[in-house]
Design a protein around this motif. Structure first.
Motif, PDB file in Angstrom:
ATOM      1  N   THR A  84      -7.394  -9.331 -17.783  1.00 31.65           N
ATOM      2  CA  THR A  84      -7.259  -8.026 -18.411  1.00 31.65           C
ATOM      3  C   THR A  84      -6.408  -7.188 -17.476  1.00 31.65           C
ATOM      4  N   THR A  85      -5.689  -6.213 -18.018  1.00 30.31           N
ATOM      5  CA  THR A  85      -4.737  -5.461 -17.207  1.00 30.31           C
ATOM      6  C   THR A  85      -5.057  -3.974 -17.244  1.00 30.31           C
ATOM      7  N   ALA A  86      -4.746  -3.321 -16.151  1.00 32.12           N
ATOM      8  CA  ALA A  86      -4.815  -1.865 -16.064  1.00 32.12           C
ATOM      9  C   ALA A  86      -3.724  -1.436 -15.119  1.00 32.12           C
ATOM     10  N   THR A  87      -2.826  -0.533 -15.569  1.00 33.41           N
ATOM     11  CA  THR A  87      -1.641  -0.168 -14.797  1.00 33.41           C
ATOM     12  C   THR A  87      -1.719   1.285 -14.366  1.00 33.41           C
ATOM     13  N   PRO A  88      -1.427   1.558 -13.109  1.00 30.86           N
ATOM     14  CA  PRO A  88      -1.513   2.939 -12.620  1.00 30.86           C
ATOM     15  C   PRO A  88      -0.328   3.776 -13.064  1.00 30.86           C
ATOM     16  N   LEU A  89      -0.538   5.122 -12.991  1.00 29.90           N
ATOM     17  CA  LEU A  89       0.578   6.054 -13.161  1.00 29.90           C
ATOM     18  C   LEU A  89       1.335   6.154 -11.852  1.00 29.90           C
ATOM     19  N   VAL A 117      -2.488  -1.152  -5.877  1.00 26.93           N
ATOM     20  CA  VAL A 117      -2.434  -1.801  -7.190  1.00 26.93           C
ATOM     21  C   VAL A 117      -2.489  -3.306  -6.965  1.00 26.93           C
ATOM     22  N   PHE A 118      -3.408  -3.964  -7.622  1.00 29.45           N
ATOM     23  CA  PHE A 118      -3.554  -5.398  -7.428  1.00 29.45           C
ATOM     24  C   PHE A 118      -2.236  -6.119  -7.763  1.00 29.45           C
ATOM     25  N   PRO A 119      -1.733  -6.909  -6.859  1.00 30.21           N
ATOM     26  CA  PRO A 119      -0.524  -7.679  -7.187  1.00 30.21           C
ATOM     27  C   PRO A 119      -0.814  -8.926  -8.007  1.00 30.21           C
ATOM     28  N   LEU A 137       0.838  -1.197   0.000  1.00 22.82           N
ATOM     29  CA  LEU A 137       0.000   0.000   0.000  1.00 22.82           C
ATOM     30  C   LEU A 137       0.875   1.249   0.000  1.00 22.82           C
ATOM     31  N   ASP A 138       0.459   2.243  -0.789  1.00 25.79           N
ATOM     32  CA  ASP A 138       1.219   3.490  -0.922  1.00 25.79           C
ATOM     33  C   ASP A 138       0.385   4.626  -0.301  1.00 25.79           C
ATOM     34  N   TYR A 139       0.821   5.070   0.882  1.00 26.18           N
ATOM     35  CA  TYR A 139       0.108   6.131   1.600  1.00 26.18           C
ATOM     36  C   TYR A 139       0.657   7.495   1.211  1.00 26.18           C
ATOM     37  N   SER A 140      -0.240   8.478   1.159  1.00 28.65           N
ATOM     38  CA  SER A 140       0.147   9.861   0.882  1.00 28.65           C
ATOM     39  C   SER A 140      -0.610  10.782   1.842  1.00 28.65           C
ATOM     40  N   GLY A 141       0.105  11.749   2.432  1.00 31.67           N
ATOM     41  CA  GLY A 141      -0.515  12.677   3.372  1.00 31.67           C
ATOM     42  C   GLY A 141      -0.290  12.226   4.814  1.00 31.67           C
TER      43      GLY A 141
END
Length: 305
Positions: A151-156, A51-53, A14-18
């Motif tokens: 199916t794939t979808a990749t975040p920025l 992002v789903f691993p 998990l990527d936390y921000s703030g």
């Protein structure tokens, strides 16, 4: 067949921000359960990206509703040019702080895939802009590997909150699978090479075994035998029809010593006269008869001719 996989709020994926409080816990006395909890009361710039691993067919967000303000935004595979946010109502006015986490949001997918989820806090205008966001865990429904068609979808980059990105390669997809054809071809080619080597060695040994043995009695001198085999003579025929044609005669034979010849003569055979009988002294030799007077002119005439 499928199974649910849990990713706790303290999972490094998990990527936390703030400004998040990430060492909190919850204690549900009503069900006698406890666990960890991440939370924040800041309503600006606070979000978490997941992002789903692994490809999944469903996604679940678990949190604890708040009594005095809770409004969140969630975006799945967001288009950075046209993000589509979904509002989550995280308010439970009867909450006393002793309830377990519940599913606050879920989404299913037609086929297994990898997706990006961004969860953010938002001011709740119903409570004067106050809002407290909580996160207990994310949960994915993952199908068995044999039944995955993804199916794939990749975040920025995670530095851009509430944004999505391009596609990522998915583990277990057909593009990453390797064919077992290469090892099979390698084994077949290796076997053929080994068979050719064995056949070559067998052919050389068989050819060597067929060579005639060297006989020292028939060829006492290697050099002379070589000359005997390669020496030829040319003869010219005196016949006018064939005088200009050359023929190769048989090679000359080597002369050999026949050895000692035994004397088989008998004692009675006539022998040549001895030296004393031919050349006797002058006084003892009888006078040789001379030519007669009639033969002298004839002899002189013959000598003159």
């Amino acid at each position: 067949m499928s199974q649910n996989v849990t990713y706790d709020d303290r999972d490094p994926i998990l990527d936390y921000s703030g400004d998040w409080f990430r060492t909190g816990t919850w204690n549900a006395t009503s069900v006698d359960e406890t666990g960890t909890l991440a939370s924040s009361s800041v309503t600006s710039g606070v979000n978490v990206t997941f992002v789903f691993p692994t490809p999944a067919t469903a996604f679940y967000y678990f949190g604890i509703p708040r009594c005095c303000g809770g409004e969140y935004l969630i975006c799945i595979d967001c288009d950075p040019n046209n993000p589509q946010y979904i509002t989550i109502d995280g308010v439970n006015t009867s909450d006393n702080g002793q309830n377990p986490p519940i599913v606050l949001f879920s989404k299913t997918f037609d086929v297994p895939g990898v997706h990006e989820v961004i969860l953010a806090n938002e001011p709740d205008l119903r409570f004067g802009g106050n809002s407290q966001i909580t996160l207990d865990k994310f949960e994915l429904t993952v199908p068995d590997a044999d039944a995955v068609t993804t199916t794939t979808a990749t975040p920025l980059s995670s530095s851009a909150p509430l944004s999505t990105g391009a596609t990522l390669p998915v583990a277990g997809s057909s593009s990453s699978s390797s064919s077992p054809l290469a090892p099979i071809l390698g084994g077949v080619l290796g076997g053929l090479v080994l068979l050719l080597i064995i056949l070559g060695i067998w052919f050389l040994l068989r050819r060597r075994s067929r060579r005639p043995a060297y006989n020292a009695e028939q060829a006492p001198d290697h050099q002379e035998q070589h000359l005997w085999q390669n020496t030829s003579r040319f003869t010219v025929s005196t016949n006018p029809a064939t005088m200009f044609s050359t023929t190769t005669s048989a090679p000359s034979r080597r002369e050999l010593d026949a050895g000692r010849i035994d004397d088989y003569s008998s004692p009675d055979d006539t022998l040549p006269p001895e030296y004393g009988q031919v050349f006797s002294p002058a006084d003892s030799a009888p006078p040789l008869p001379g030519p007669s007077s009639n033969e002298m002119p004839r002899a002189l005439s013959k000598s003159r001719r």
